[in-house]
Scaffold this motif. Structure first.
Motif, mmCIF file in Angstrom:
data_model
loop_
_atom_site.group_PDB
_atom_site.id
_atom_site.type_symbol
_atom_site.label_atom_id
_atom_site.label_comp_id
_atom_site.label_asym_id
_atom_site.label_seq_id
_atom_site.Cartn_x
_atom_site.Cartn_y
_atom_site.Cartn_z
ATOM 1 N N GLN A 148 30.408 65.769 45.135
ATOM 2 C CA GLN A 148 29.652 64.613 45.616
ATOM 3 C C GLN A 148 30.461 63.327 45.504
ATOM 4 O O GLN A 148 30.414 62.470 46.396
ATOM 5 C CB GLN A 148 28.340 64.500 44.837
ATOM 6 C CG GLN A 148 27.350 65.618 45.146
ATOM 7 C CD GLN A 148 26.133 65.582 44.247
ATOM 8 O OE1 GLN A 148 25.974 64.656 43.447
ATOM 9 N NE2 GLN A 148 25.268 66.579 44.364
ATOM 10 N N VAL A 149 31.198 63.196 44.415
ATOM 11 C CA VAL A 149 32.062 62.019 44.269
ATOM 12 C C VAL A 149 33.132 62.013 45.345
ATOM 13 O O VAL A 149 33.456 60.959 45.936
ATOM 14 C CB VAL A 149 32.687 61.999 42.858
ATOM 15 C CG1 VAL A 149 33.741 60.901 42.757
ATOM 16 C CG2 VAL A 149 31.615 61.794 41.798
ATOM 17 N N ARG A 150 33.699 63.168 45.640
ATOM 18 C CA ARG A 150 34.728 63.260 46.685
ATOM 19 C C ARG A 150 34.157 62.863 48.041
ATOM 20 O O ARG A 150 34.791 62.128 48.818
ATOM 21 C CB ARG A 150 35.285 64.684 46.728
ATOM 22 C CG ARG A 150 36.428 64.880 47.710
ATOM 23 C CD ARG A 150 36.870 66.332 47.716
ATOM 24 N NE ARG A 150 35.818 67.205 48.219
ATOM 25 C CZ ARG A 150 35.610 67.453 49.511
ATOM 26 N NH1 ARG A 150 36.394 66.880 50.442
ATOM 27 N NH2 ARG A 150 34.645 68.259 49.883
ATOM 28 N N ASN A 151 32.950 63.336 48.337
ATOM 29 C CA ASN A 151 32.318 62.984 49.607
ATOM 30 C C ASN A 151 32.035 61.482 49.685
ATOM 31 O O ASN A 151 32.191 60.856 50.746
ATOM 32 C CB ASN A 151 31.010 63.756 49.789
ATOM 33 C CG ASN A 151 31.256 65.207 50.144
ATOM 34 O OD1 ASN A 151 32.310 65.544 50.710
ATOM 35 N ND2 ASN A 151 30.313 66.080 49.814
ATOM 36 N N ALA A 152 31.597 60.919 48.558
ATOM 37 C CA ALA A 152 31.293 59.491 48.550
ATOM 38 C C ALA A 152 32.544 58.647 48.782
ATOM 39 O O ALA A 152 32.496 57.600 49.442
ATOM 40 C CB ALA A 152 30.634 59.108 47.231
ATOM 41 N N ILE A 153 33.679 59.115 48.243
ATOM 42 C CA ILE A 153 34.922 58.366 48.421
ATOM 43 C C ILE A 153 35.459 58.506 49.847
ATOM 44 O O ILE A 153 35.899 57.527 50.472
ATOM 45 C CB ILE A 153 35.973 58.844 47.397
ATOM 46 C CG1 ILE A 153 35.505 58.497 45.969
ATOM 47 C CG2 ILE A 153 37.332 58.219 47.682
ATOM 48 C CD1 ILE A 153 36.399 59.043 44.889
ATOM 49 N N MET A 154 35.391 59.721 50.384
ATOM 50 C CA MET A 154 35.971 59.975 51.702
ATOM 51 C C MET A 154 35.083 59.470 52.834
ATOM 52 O O MET A 154 35.581 58.921 53.830
ATOM 53 C CB MET A 154 36.230 61.480 51.879
ATOM 54 C CG MET A 154 37.298 62.038 50.946
ATOM 55 S SD MET A 154 37.553 63.812 51.191
ATOM 56 C CE MET A 154 38.084 63.820 52.908
ATOM 57 N N HIS A 155 33.781 59.632 52.712
ATOM 58 C CA HIS A 155 32.878 59.319 53.820
ATOM 59 C C HIS A 155 31.972 58.120 53.532
ATOM 60 O O HIS A 155 31.114 57.805 54.372
ATOM 61 C CB HIS A 155 32.016 60.545 54.153
ATOM 62 C CG HIS A 155 32.812 61.783 54.411
ATOM 63 N ND1 HIS A 155 33.493 62.014 55.599
ATOM 64 C CD2 HIS A 155 33.064 62.877 53.627
ATOM 65 C CE1 HIS A 155 34.113 63.185 55.549
ATOM 66 N NE2 HIS A 155 33.868 63.734 54.355
ATOM 67 N N GLN A 156 32.133 57.497 52.381
ATOM 68 C CA GLN A 156 31.336 56.336 52.001
ATOM 69 C C GLN A 156 29.832 56.647 51.945
ATOM 70 O O GLN A 156 29.001 55.756 52.013
ATOM 71 C CB GLN A 156 31.574 55.172 52.986
ATOM 72 C CG GLN A 156 33.018 54.727 53.067
ATOM 73 C CD GLN A 156 33.545 54.228 51.723
ATOM 74 O OE1 GLN A 156 32.832 53.559 50.980
ATOM 75 N NE2 GLN A 156 34.794 54.578 51.412
ATOM 76 N N ARG A 157 29.514 57.909 51.819
ATOM 77 C CA ARG A 157 28.107 58.316 51.690
ATOM 78 C C ARG A 157 28.062 59.762 51.213
ATOM 79 O O ARG A 157 29.053 60.502 51.318
ATOM 80 C CB ARG A 157 27.372 58.192 53.035
ATOM 81 C CG ARG A 157 27.908 59.111 54.124
ATOM 82 C CD ARG A 157 27.192 58.897 55.452
ATOM 83 N NE ARG A 157 27.723 59.764 56.491
ATOM 84 C CZ ARG A 157 27.296 61.020 56.706
ATOM 85 N NH1 ARG A 157 26.331 61.530 55.939
ATOM 86 N NH2 ARG A 157 27.825 61.754 57.669
ATOM 87 N N PHE A 158 26.898 60.138 50.727
ATOM 88 C CA PHE A 158 26.729 61.526 50.294
ATOM 89 C C PHE A 158 26.298 62.370 51.487
ATOM 90 O O PHE A 158 25.404 61.985 52.248
ATOM 91 C CB PHE A 158 25.681 61.625 49.187
ATOM 92 C CG PHE A 158 25.287 63.049 48.865
ATOM 93 C CD1 PHE A 158 26.146 63.881 48.165
ATOM 94 C CD2 PHE A 158 24.073 63.556 49.304
ATOM 95 C CE1 PHE A 158 25.792 65.195 47.879
ATOM 96 C CE2 PHE A 158 23.724 64.868 49.029
ATOM 97 C CZ PHE A 158 24.571 65.688 48.314
#
Length: 221
Positions: A148-158
């Motif tokens: 989830q942290v990776r998604n938040a960093i890459m896509h700016q959202r969950f």
């Protein structure tokens, strides 16, 4: 007259000053009194083998277990056999390592100290299974958090990507398997009743169907 009365009253008051410390000393002595000695007698003794009669063995199973445990943990003792019916314990020990009289004194010391030892708690099958599955579930949750942290960093959202769906389905499967196994396992050693076994298998099948549906639909738990 007044001075004489005062002196007499002072003399009578002197012993009262020492009554309280004496009472405190008695209380302390009672608290620090040594534990009651364990009665025993030697029934039979030859080099390498000795048998004690200990009346407490017949009425105190906790003491018998503690004594047996502390004796078996001694590297010089080869075997221990407790007979509560005759309140006796037979001990076989290595010869040539220690003199027989020294070994007897050592065993008597263990007989006296056995009540004060603390036996480790024995793990049951259920507790081992529960801890194992909980560790796996915690590992899955940690992996999901990282994803989830990776998604938040890459896509700016969950977002619910493939890894999130897989981890969610795996967690559901593990929780279902855990519930089924814990339901089937008995609390004590012995055979599992057929009714409990069938109910546990049905519960596991229902959990498996739910997991399959979640994986097909891609919904998290």
């Amino acid at each position: 007259m007044t001075s004489r009365n005062r002196s007499n009253s002072d003399k009578s008051a002197i012993p009262n000053q020492y009554r309280q410390p004496q009472q405190i000393n008695k209380r302390v002595a009672n608290k620090t009194a040594p534990p009651q000695k364990i009665a025993y007698s030697v029934v039979h003794a030859i080099p390498g083998r000795i048998r004690f009669r200990i009346p407490r063995l017949a009425k105190d199973s906790d003491y018998a277990n503690k004594l047996k445990s502390v004796l078996e943990n001694d590297s010089r003792i080869m075997s221990v056999r407790v007979n509560p019916n005759t309140a006796s314990i037979a001990i076989n020990y290595q010869t040539g390592v220690i003199a027989d009289d020294q070994m007897r004194s050592h065993l008597v010391n263990l007989i006296q100290k056995a009540p004060s030892i603390v036996l480790p708690t024995q793990a049951t099958v259920k507790s081992i299974v529960r801890v194992t599955f909980d560790a796996i579930i915690n590992l899955i949750d940690s992996t999901r958090n990282v994803n989830q942290v990776r998604n938040a960093i890459m896509h700016q959202r969950f977002r619910k990507d493939v890894w999130e769906r897989l981890l969610s389905g795996a967690k559901t499967a593990i929780k279902g398997l855990k519930s089924a196994i814990l339901f089937i396992l008995p609390n004590k050693q012995g055979q599992i009743p057929s009714g409990d076994r069938k109910a546990g298998l049905q519960l596991f099948q229902l959990q498996a169907v739910g997991v399959r549906r979640n994986l097909d639909s891609g919904q998290p738990s």
